[in-house]
Design a protein around this motif. Structure first.
Motif, PDB file in Angstrom:
ATOM      1  N   ILE A   1      -7.920 -21.824  77.951  1.00 46.74           N
ATOM      2  CA  ILE A   1      -8.962 -22.582  76.758  1.00 46.74           C
ATOM      3  C   ILE A   1      -9.611 -23.582  77.864  1.00 46.74           C
ATOM      4  O   ILE A   1      -9.348 -25.020  78.249  1.00 46.74           O
ATOM      5  N   LEU A   2     -10.711 -23.540  77.942  1.00 48.16           N
ATOM      6  CA  LEU A   2     -12.008 -24.223  78.482  1.00 48.16           C
ATOM      7  C   LEU A   2     -13.190 -25.523  77.880  1.00 48.16           C
ATOM      8  O   LEU A   2     -13.534 -25.745  78.160  1.00 48.16           O
ATOM      9  N   GLY A   3     -12.426 -24.585  76.242  1.00 50.55           N
ATOM     10  CA  GLY A   3     -13.579 -25.506  75.087  1.00 50.55           C
ATOM     11  C   GLY A   3     -13.541 -25.355  73.536  1.00 50.55           C
ATOM     12  O   GLY A   3     -12.502 -24.066  73.569  1.00 50.55           O
ATOM     13  N   TYR A   4     -14.471 -25.557  73.399  1.00 52.21           N
ATOM     14  CA  TYR A   4     -14.093 -24.973  71.808  1.00 52.21           C
ATOM     15  C   TYR A   4     -15.608 -25.143  71.328  1.00 52.21           C
ATOM     16  O   TYR A   4     -16.452 -24.914  71.785  1.00 52.21           O
ATOM     17  N   THR A   5     -15.361 -24.130  69.963  1.00 52.52           N
ATOM     18  CA  THR A   5     -16.699 -23.321  69.272  1.00 52.52           C
ATOM     19  C   THR A   5     -16.846 -23.329  67.901  1.00 52.52           C
ATOM     20  O   THR A   5     -15.720 -23.574  67.456  1.00 52.52           O
ATOM     21  N   LYS A   6     -17.571 -23.200  67.162  1.00 47.94           N
ATOM     22  CA  LYS A   6     -17.258 -22.786  65.425  1.00 47.94           C
ATOM     23  C   LYS A   6     -17.380 -21.269  65.145  1.00 47.94           C
ATOM     24  O   LYS A   6     -16.139 -21.677  64.756  1.00 47.94           O
TER      25      LYS A   6
END
Length: 163
Positions: free
Chosen positions: A30-35
């Motif tokens: 997991i590198l980050g988040y999005t919608k």
């Protein structure tokens, strides 16, 4: 894989809560988040660069980026859990290439044994039990392995071969 989404953020929030997954092994990639999720089915991801051949069973919606191969199984034929255990055992990352990488055409050529589903279920159950036992054992000895300091010998014994 692909590019980072425009709304990519490193911090999870109420708006951006869908994991963005890359080739890494830290934090399960997991590198980050999005919608929005680009993949919502249970699947197996396979790192095509960097940590080449690292497979991971994905059970929640996510967005893949970079060189991440996503394998969605037809569960009438093969369980994703079985595919993940097979890929871990097969060491698919060892392609013999000068520049370590995987391509979809290469992965498509890999012959995956397809036992009856009942046998796959048995393999999954046994592999999961071994994984739990390993995780419990490693949890007990892992910190010791990382914290143990080995002092060098004062003088090499001439009777012992040195490598």
């Amino acid at each position: 894989g692909g590019d980072k989404p425009d709304d990519f953020t490193e911090e999870e929030s109420l708006v951006c809560h869908v994991p963005v997954i890359g080739n890494g092994t830290n934090k399960e990639g997991i590198l980050g988040y999005t919608k929005n999720a680009r993949v919502s089915e249970k699947c197996v991801t396979l790192s095509a660069r960097g940590t080449v051949g690292y497979s991971f069973l994905r059970e929640v919606p996510f967005t893949p980026i970079v060189r991440l191969i996503v394998m969605v199984c037809d569960e009438d034929l093969i369980y994703p859990e079985y595919l993940d255990f097979f890929l871990k055992a097969f060491n698919i990352g060892n392609t013999g290439s000068v520049i370590p990488q995987l391509t979809v055409p290469y992965v498509k050529k890999v012959k995956i044994p397809q036992p009856p589903k009942m046998i796959q279920e048995s393999i999954i159950t046994k592999c999961q039990a071994i994984k739990v036992e390993f995780d419990e054992t490693y949890g007990e000895i892992g910190p010791v392995l990382y914290c143990t300091k080995v002092e060098p010998a004062e003088e090499a014994d001439p009777e012992v071969a040195q490598f």
